[in-house]
Design a protein around this motif. Structure first.
Motif: not given
Ligand code: ADP
Ligand code: MG
Ligand code: ZN
Length: 475
Positions: A418-423, A428-430, A443-455, A463-466
């Motif tokens: 998951l760390r790879a997906a988060c990184e 991608k979204f600086p 805005v964290l929720g947006f990034l979590v959403g993107q990781v969910m999408k990617e995975t 865990l993604v949130n953390e």
């Protein structure tokens, strides 16, 4: 123009769910061929004598207790005399001067406000038969329904709008259905309502002259018929006219009511005590046995759930049928919090549910849903995956645990993966990442959403949130 206040009182006839009729052993089965369920008693043949159905008495007493009525130890049956082709005896056996119960009430909830309205009495009576018109120009009589046990529930004129009348009816129907004595079916006529409507100048203490509305075989019709009757009476009074007491019939096609007959008064029926039946005696032990059979009623069910955190609107949806209540209680008893189960059942399970009378059929079993929601509760699968599993178990006896194993669906809780997906998402979204670093937690929720999408929804969102929080805090 005067401002009028409507006054409404409802009379409900509810069929008691016994297998046999009130005074004979004929079947009460709905939909039998015409005149299949008849015998000398319900045909009113000379020399036949009525014998009271004990089960019907039990159901009637249970209904009255569920409505908070006082039970009279002593009551009598009476003959209500009138002529009509569907009434072979020329009288209906009912209760008049001494009904078996009185002084009940019902709490109706409307727009978040609870109001107590009175119930005058509950009494037992037999149903009449049915005239079937238009059979090749003839009218025929079907006596299958003659002698079927009913309770008549007479409401006080405490209702002040058509919406209150509809809420009263719904509440009453739910109570009778939960009590298991009636199937609440307006269309098939096992739950029937007459509405008495009058209006009076607002502030007046005396009631106006009322009209009785018949043929109200849906909740919508009840409300529409009352509204149209209020408008009709208002127009008459505004024009300086007077209301004539009468019985009117609602025509759903025109949305209007028309005169059926001038209103009979009680003395027209020449009521007298039924000589073929002894007075009814209900001893204390019998009444207590009936009281023990009154189950938890919808209002109490809702309160119990709301106290455990279920939103009121969801609790209202889930208490519409006793089958829903059993389903939800079975699922939530196996989970830590009932809230997820409430939402899941209200949104997913009820869509596949079929209700007919007292029976409710579901496309899944409570233990399947409990198992599925436990997987979500433990974070083994995501909400999105739960929907996929649910679609796969509906209409089958598959176990969610097996299905998740089969499809290799467990959420990715492996930190390194998951760390790879988060990184990658942070890269991608600086701009968004910078916002979170700058303190914009939303805005964290947006990034979590993107990781969910990617995975593809397989990541453990907690865990993604953390991980994202950790990664964005450290650089
Ligand atoms: P009946 O047996 O002739 O129908 P009841 O006195 O039993 O007459 O009343 C029947 C129903 O009419 C009750 O539900 C009662 O609440 C309602 N009712 C009585 N008077 C009025 C009124 N003035 N306006 C509206 N409803 C009324
Ligand atoms: Mg009446
Ligand atoms: Zn019979």
């Amino acid at each position: 123009m005067t401002d009028y206040e409507p006054v409404i009182g409802l009379e409900v006839h509810a069929q008691l769910l016994t297998d046999s009729k009130l005074f004979c052993s004929c079947s009460t089965n709905f939909g039998a061929p015409p005149n299949a369920n008849v015998c000398p008693v319900c045909l009113g043949l000379p020399g036949s004598l009525p014998v009271l159905n004990q089960k019907a008495v039990e159901f009637a007493v249970r209904a009255a207790l569920a409505l908070g009525c006082t039970i009279n130890e002593h009551s009598i049956f009476a003959r209500k005399n009138y002529f009509y082709p569907d009434l072979p005896k020329g009288y209906q056996i009912s209760q008049y001067e001494e009904p078996f119960s009185k002084h009940g009430h019902l709490d109706l909830e409307l727009d978040g406000v609870t109001r107590r309205v009175g119930i005058t009495r509950v009494h037992m009576e037999e149903d009449a038969g049915k005239n079937v018109h238009g059979m090749g120009g003839d009218s025929l009589v079907d006596l299958n329904r003659a002698g079927v046990p009913l309770v008549e529930i007479v409401g006080e004129p405490d209702l002040r709008s058509s919406a209150e009348a509809a809420a009263y009816l719904r509440t009453l129907r739910d109570i009778l259905v939960f009590a298991g004595v009636n199937d609440g079916n307006l269309e098939e006529g096992s739950f029937r309502c007459d509405a008495n409507v009058s209006i009076r100048p607002r502030g007046a203490s005396k009631f106006g002259t009322r009209c009785e509305l018949k043929n109200l075989n849906s909740f919508r019709f009840v409300q529409r018929a009352i509204d149209s009757e209020i408008a009709r009476q208002t127009a008459i009074l505004d024009a300086g006219g007077k209301i004539t007491q009468e019985t009117r019939s609602f025509d759903p096609d025109t949305g209007e009511t028309h005169t059926l007959r001038s209103k009979e008064d009680a003395h027209d029926y020449r009521y007298f005590p039924e000589p073929d039946l002894p007075p009814l005696r209900l001893d204390g032990a019998f009444v207590e046995r009936c009281r023990g059979a009154v189950p938890e009623l919808p209002a109490a069910v809702r309160q119990r759930w709301v106290e455990r955190g279920v939103p009121a609107a969801t609790a209202a949806t889930l208490s519409q049928h006793p089958g829903y209540v059993r389903f939800f209680d079975a699922v939530s008893s196996k989970l830590d919090s009932p809230v997820k189960a409430a939402n899941w059942i209200a949104n997913e399970v009820l869509r596949g549910a079929q209700v007919h009378g007292l029976s409710a059929k579901f496309s899944v079993q409570p233990d399947q849903v409990a198992e599925l929601l436990s997987l979500v509760e433990r974070g083994d699968i995501s909400g999105k995956q739960a929907k996929e599993v649910y679609a796969a178990i509906e209409g089958t006896d598959k176990r969610p645990n097996d299905l998740v194993a089969e499809r290799g669906m467990r959420v990715v809780s492996d930190e390194s993966a998951l760390r790879a997906a988060c990184e990658s998402v942070i890269a991608k979204f600086p701009d968004q990442s910078a916002s979170v670093r700058g303190g914009k937690k939303g805005v964290l929720g947006f990034l979590v959403g993107q990781v969910m999408k990617e995975t593809k929804g397989s990541a453990n969102p907690k865990l993604v949130n953390e991980l994202l929080e950790k990664l964005l805090a450290s650089n």
